[in-house]
Design a protein around this motif. Structure first.
Motif, PDB file in Angstrom:
ATOM      1  N   GLY A  84       0.882  -1.011   0.065  1.00 51.29           N
ATOM      2  CA  GLY A  84       0.186   0.053  -0.090  1.00 51.29           C
ATOM      3  C   GLY A  84       1.090   1.335   0.221  1.00 51.29           C
ATOM      4  O   GLY A  84       2.050   1.321  -0.048  1.00 51.29           O
ATOM      5  N   VAL A  85       0.222   2.394   0.238  1.00 53.33           N
ATOM      6  CA  VAL A  85       1.028   3.754   0.266  1.00 53.33           C
ATOM      7  C   VAL A  85       0.965   4.113   1.715  1.00 53.33           C
ATOM      8  O   VAL A  85       0.022   4.112   2.418  1.00 53.33           O
ATOM      9  CB  VAL A  85       0.303   4.734  -0.661  1.00 53.33           C
ATOM     10  N   TYR A  86       2.053   4.440   2.190  1.00 53.37           N
ATOM     11  CA  TYR A  86       2.350   4.796   3.657  1.00 53.37           C
ATOM     12  C   TYR A  86       2.684   6.222   3.677  1.00 53.37           C
ATOM     13  O   TYR A  86       3.578   6.608   2.712  1.00 53.37           O
ATOM     14  CB  TYR A  86       3.215   4.093   4.323  1.00 53.37           C
ATOM     15  N   GLN A  87       2.229   7.274   4.344  1.00 58.89           N
ATOM     16  CA  GLN A  87       2.810   8.310   4.802  1.00 58.89           C
ATOM     17  C   GLN A  87       3.175   8.705   6.107  1.00 58.89           C
ATOM     18  O   GLN A  87       2.559   8.291   7.083  1.00 58.89           O
ATOM     19  CB  GLN A  87       1.695   9.418   4.269  1.00 58.89           C
ATOM     20  N   VAL A  88       4.411   9.480   6.196  1.00 61.93           N
ATOM     21  CA  VAL A  88       4.713   9.917   7.534  1.00 61.93           C
ATOM     22  C   VAL A  88       4.930  11.428   7.682  1.00 61.93           C
ATOM     23  O   VAL A  88       5.422  12.086   6.696  1.00 61.93           O
ATOM     24  CB  VAL A  88       6.096   9.164   7.888  1.00 61.93           C
ATOM     25  N   THR A  89       4.179  11.897   8.685  1.00 57.87           N
ATOM     26  CA  THR A  89       4.632  13.458   8.646  1.00 57.87           C
ATOM     27  C   THR A  89       5.508  13.643   9.681  1.00 57.87           C
ATOM     28  O   THR A  89       5.733  13.184  10.939  1.00 57.87           O
ATOM     29  CB  THR A  89       3.275  14.280   9.456  1.00 57.87           C
ATOM     30  N   VAL A  90       6.869  14.311   9.350  1.00 57.54           N
ATOM     31  CA  VAL A  90       8.008  14.622  10.189  1.00 57.54           C
ATOM     32  C   VAL A  90       8.038  16.189  10.516  1.00 57.54           C
ATOM     33  O   VAL A  90       7.944  17.038   9.904  1.00 57.54           O
ATOM     34  CB  VAL A  90       9.276  14.232   9.243  1.00 57.54           C
ATOM     35  N   THR A  91       8.054  16.078  11.989  1.00 54.69           N
ATOM     36  CA  THR A  91       8.037  17.573  12.423  1.00 54.69           C
ATOM     37  C   THR A  91       9.485  17.737  13.007  1.00 54.69           C
ATOM     38  O   THR A  91       9.908  17.022  13.854  1.00 54.69           O
ATOM     39  CB  THR A  91       7.102  17.784  13.528  1.00 54.69           C
ATOM     40  N   ASP A  92      10.459  18.841  12.579  1.00 57.98           N
ATOM     41  CA  ASP A  92      11.501  18.929  13.154  1.00 57.98           C
ATOM     42  C   ASP A  92      11.529  19.637  14.363  1.00 57.98           C
ATOM     43  O   ASP A  92      10.491  20.092  14.847  1.00 57.98           O
ATOM     44  CB  ASP A  92      12.607  19.597  12.033  1.00 57.98           C
ATOM     45  N   VAL A  93      12.931  20.200  14.888  1.00 52.40           N
ATOM     46  CA  VAL A  93      13.072  20.811  16.078  1.00 52.40           C
ATOM     47  C   VAL A  93      12.582  22.268  16.187  1.00 52.40           C
ATOM     48  O   VAL A  93      12.182  22.830  17.232  1.00 52.40           O
ATOM     49  CB  VAL A  93      14.601  20.697  16.376  1.00 52.40           C
ATOM     50  N   ASN A  94      12.242  22.857  14.890  1.00 54.45           N
ATOM     51  CA  ASN A  94      11.838  24.214  14.699  1.00 54.45           C
ATOM     52  C   ASN A  94      10.091  24.085  14.637  1.00 54.45           C
ATOM     53  O   ASN A  94       9.428  25.067  14.555  1.00 54.45           O
ATOM     54  CB  ASN A  94      12.331  24.957  13.622  1.00 54.45           C
ATOM     55  N   GLY A  95       9.474  23.102  14.663  1.00 56.41           N
ATOM     56  CA  GLY A  95       8.111  22.592  14.429  1.00 56.41           C
ATOM     57  C   GLY A  95       7.570  22.919  13.189  1.00 56.41           C
ATOM     58  O   GLY A  95       6.347  23.053  12.949  1.00 56.41           O
TER      59      GLY A  95
ATOM     60  N   SER B 262       7.024  20.895   9.440  1.00 62.15           N
ATOM     61  CA  SER B 262       6.433  19.594   9.217  1.00 62.15           C
ATOM     62  C   SER B 262       6.376  19.548   7.610  1.00 62.15           C
ATOM     63  O   SER B 262       6.117  20.453   7.059  1.00 62.15           O
ATOM     64  CB  SER B 262       5.144  19.378   9.728  1.00 62.15           C
ATOM     65  N   SER B 263       6.749  18.370   7.356  1.00 61.13           N
ATOM     66  CA  SER B 263       6.856  17.801   5.759  1.00 61.13           C
ATOM     67  C   SER B 263       6.225  16.301   5.932  1.00 61.13           C
ATOM     68  O   SER B 263       6.223  15.739   6.881  1.00 61.13           O
ATOM     69  CB  SER B 263       7.956  17.889   5.216  1.00 61.13           C
ATOM     70  N   THR B 264       5.416  15.829   4.754  1.00 61.19           N
ATOM     71  CA  THR B 264       5.221  14.465   4.616  1.00 61.19           C
ATOM     72  C   THR B 264       5.861  13.788   3.498  1.00 61.19           C
ATOM     73  O   THR B 264       6.148  14.277   2.247  1.00 61.19           O
ATOM     74  CB  THR B 264       3.661  14.793   4.574  1.00 61.19           C
ATOM     75  N   LYS B 265       6.332  12.715   3.867  1.00 56.77           N
ATOM     76  CA  LYS B 265       6.715  11.650   3.093  1.00 56.77           C
ATOM     77  C   LYS B 265       5.992  10.660   2.728  1.00 56.77           C
ATOM     78  O   LYS B 265       5.157   9.967   3.692  1.00 56.77           O
ATOM     79  CB  LYS B 265       8.069  11.122   3.581  1.00 56.77           C
ATOM     80  N   THR B 266       6.024  10.133   1.171  1.00 56.06           N
ATOM     81  CA  THR B 266       4.937   9.159   0.927  1.00 56.06           C
ATOM     82  C   THR B 266       5.872   7.815   0.492  1.00 56.06           C
ATOM     83  O   THR B 266       6.892   7.919  -0.241  1.00 56.06           O
ATOM     84  CB  THR B 266       4.275   9.546  -0.162  1.00 56.06           C
TER      85      THR B 266
END
Length: 625
Positions: free
Chosen positions: A451-462, A464-468
């Motif tokens: 399937g298609v998985y997504q992860v939202t990454v939030t760095d130390v500065n707050g 966010s980006s999303t990877k698929t």
């Protein structure tokens, strides 16, 4: 000579008759406080009726009866017949009443009332509000407009001091109150007048009206009040008090020829007190520390000045002490992710504006009169509150910071994995927080479902980006069957795919057919991809000859199946075309030479039934000579 005097006197009388019968209008100068007001009361109960002698119309209670032509009522409702259903005119009334008149079929007087307590030789303004009650959408026909004549007469009812007519007030689609007025002057010795209202038109379909808020007040010069700099008010900051100023009352001589003054003071703009001894046209205030209002009463003589029914009041001059505004309220520091432009914001109450600076004290003005400061630069900015009145400045400035950051850089990925196995998926971005669409919060997760998985990454500065991640499963081959086709082994699968086939697990081929093999034990290996474990199946390859040639040349002289040795049991039967049993054996190493009862059989096709373990094979072969 007597004839000339007569003509002069006649012209003079005509002049006064014209000026006393002035048309409708309002006081062009200043007006005093109301000395007579009629609002007709409040309440849901109709009435009371007007005092006796006030009208010749018949009073009806609006509850059980409707005011027909020549009748009136005093009521808080107007929804009789097909009239408007609307409120009275008096501001702030609850269930306020009005004088509701259904005009008589013939023009006549419907209101006649004495107004007492006036002053002689004084100008007054009469005013009243009128409403045409019949909508323009009425079905009764062409509506008759209302048309009312107002008259101000002396107390004897014989001398007209002022008169005027409203003219035709036509029906409208929505209820509209209109105000009308008259200005008149009392004569020497006159302290009361008669207000008379008459219909200029007849009743019938229309000429239905409501009257409210009848007011009498004095009328005099327009009196302006200003200080030396011609200001009509002063706003001062609380840190600038005490303050004092000199006020000047200036009449425009539109009504009065002479002027006497009485200055008054108020601390709420409503309740006024005389300032003892201040009777000149100018007045210097004391040192003021609180908001204070001033005005001046004006009359033509001192006797009238002391009577509120005979004087007027000027415009109001206010000295307002404005407190320093509180510092603006920050709407929060701002973190900007992936943009080059944004703003910081504060909030302030109404009447306060905001200026932005680059320093908590002093510094450079960056923007004025805005609660938002737009910028593309990191930093802390300072909001200062400034009252729109008097320009009072807050004691402190409010600091609001903004910081710009890049978004986390993530790369979308695609992976394949083998069915039945699991694979690790990673955000590949350390020192951050993570939220997978599976609900997991680690940098890496293990999954076993495509399937298609997504992860939202939030760095130390707050930020966010999303990877698929697109995860594709490599399906395992599902073997349908494996068969021996003479010396070949053929493999078929239930599912389709880029499968590879092997007999030793090392050397693979694309075709599902292994050719020219000896009978015996084999293991079939099938895989979808080199990275995936193969599916294996053991197979005993039974090779049954398709023909044999028992001619004694030592080549293919016997019918003998290959690959039966691994089985626990074995039997073979041979038949001719008539199903006659010619030969049978249970010997794994059997061999048939094509004879029956010691005699060679003719060249022909013969049938076999071979039982190998649990498997049975049937078919035919050819005997060639």
């Amino acid at each position: 000579m007597p004839r000339i005097r007569y003509l002069f006197l006649l012209l003079l009388l005509c002049f006064f008759a014209h000026t006393s019968h002035a048309q409708l209008g309002f006081c062009g100068g200043s007006s005093g406080d109301p000395i007579f007001t009629e609002t007709f009361g409040t309440g849901i109960q109709d009435g009371p009726p007007l005092p006796a002698g006030t009208t010749t119309y018949n009073y009806v209670e609006g509850g059980p009866l409707e005011p027909d032509d020549g009748n009136y009522t005093i009521s808080s409702r107007t929804n009789y017949f097909d009239w408007f259903d609307t409120m009275d005119h008096t501001p702030g009334d609850v269930n306020g009443k009005s004088f509701i008149v259904n005009a008589s079929f013939t023009a006549d007087t419907f209101f006649n009332r004495e107004i007492a307590g006036l002053c002689e030789n004084t100008s007054y303004e009469f005013s009243a509000w009128l409403l045409n009650l019949l909508p323009s959408t009425s079905q009764c026909g062409t509506p008759i407009p209302i048309n009312v004549k107002f008259e101000i007469l002396d107390s004897t009812g014989t001398q007209i001091l002022a008169t005027g007519s409203t003219g035709e007030i036509n029906s409208t689609s929505t209820p509209i109150w209109n105000q009308f007025g008259l200005v008149f002057t009392t004569q020497p010795g006159q302290t009361s007048v008669i207000l008379r209202m008459s219909n200029n038109g007849n009743g019938g379909c229309g000429n239905d009206l409501a009257i409210d808020d009848i007011v009498f007040r004095t009328c005099g010069d327009n009196i302006s009040v200003a200080n030396l700099t011609n200001n009509t008010f002063i706003d001062v900051c609380e840190d600038e008090i005490p303050v004092s100023t000199t006020l000047f009352a200036t009449p425009d001589f539109s009504v009065f020829q002479n002027h006497v003054y009485q200055w008054q003071v108020s601390f709420d703009g409503e309740n006024w007190t005389d300032i003892i001894g201040e009777t000149n046209s100018s007045y210097t205030t004391p040192s003021l520390n609180t908001t204070t209002f001033y005005r001046v009463q004006v009359a033509e003589d001192a006797i009238n000045l002391a009577n509120s029914s005979c004087n007027i009041v000027s415009e109001t001059f206010g000295v307002s002490v404005i407190p320093r505004p509180d510092a603006p309220v920050s709407l929060g520091n701002v973190t900007v992710c992936g943009a080059a432009f944004d703003s910081v914001s504060v909030s302030v109450p109404e009447g306060v504006q905001v200026n932005w600076y680059d320093s908590p004290v002093g510094g450079t003005l960056l923007a004025s009169n805005t609660t938002d400061y737009e910028t593309s630069v990191d930093g802390t900015f300072y909001a200062e509150a400034l009252s729109t009145r008097a320009g009072c400045i807050s004691n402190n400035r409010t600091a609001v910071a903004i910081a710009f950051f890049d978004l986390p850089v993530l790369t979308d990925e695609q992976f394949t994995f083998c069915e039945g196995e699991s694979i690790a998926l990673s955000a590949n971005f350390p020192n951050a927080t993570y939220l997978w669409d599976t609900g997991q919060t680690t940098e890496e997760i293990n999954v076993s479902t495509p399937g298609v998985y997504q992860v939202t990454v939030t760095d130390v500065n707050g930020c966010s980006s999303t990877k698929t991640i697109d995860l594709i499963q490599i399906d395992r081959p599902i073997i349908e069957k494996v068969i021996s086709n003479h010396r070949d082994i053929e493999v078929t699968t239930v599912n389709e795919g880029d499968f590879e086939y092997s007999l030793n697990g090392f050397t693979y081929q694309q075709r599902p057919v292994f050719e020219n093999l000896l009978g015996g034990n084999y293991t079939i290996f099938i895989r979808s991809d080199a990275a995936c474990d193969p599916v294996t199946v053991p197979f005993v390859h039974i090779v049954i000859p398709r023909f044999f040639t028992p001619n004694g040349d030592g080549i293919n002289d016997n019918f003998s199946p290959e690959g039966v040795q691994p089985f626990d049991s074995f039997s073979v039967q041979i038949f001719d075309r008539t199903s006659k049993l010619l030969f049978q054996s249970s010997n794994f190493n059997f061999s048939w030479n094509g004879t029956f009862n010691g005699r060679p059989l003719a060249e022909s096709d013969y049938w076999y039934r071979i039982q190998v373990g649990e498997n049975q094979f049937t078919g035919h072969f050819t005997l060639k000579r």
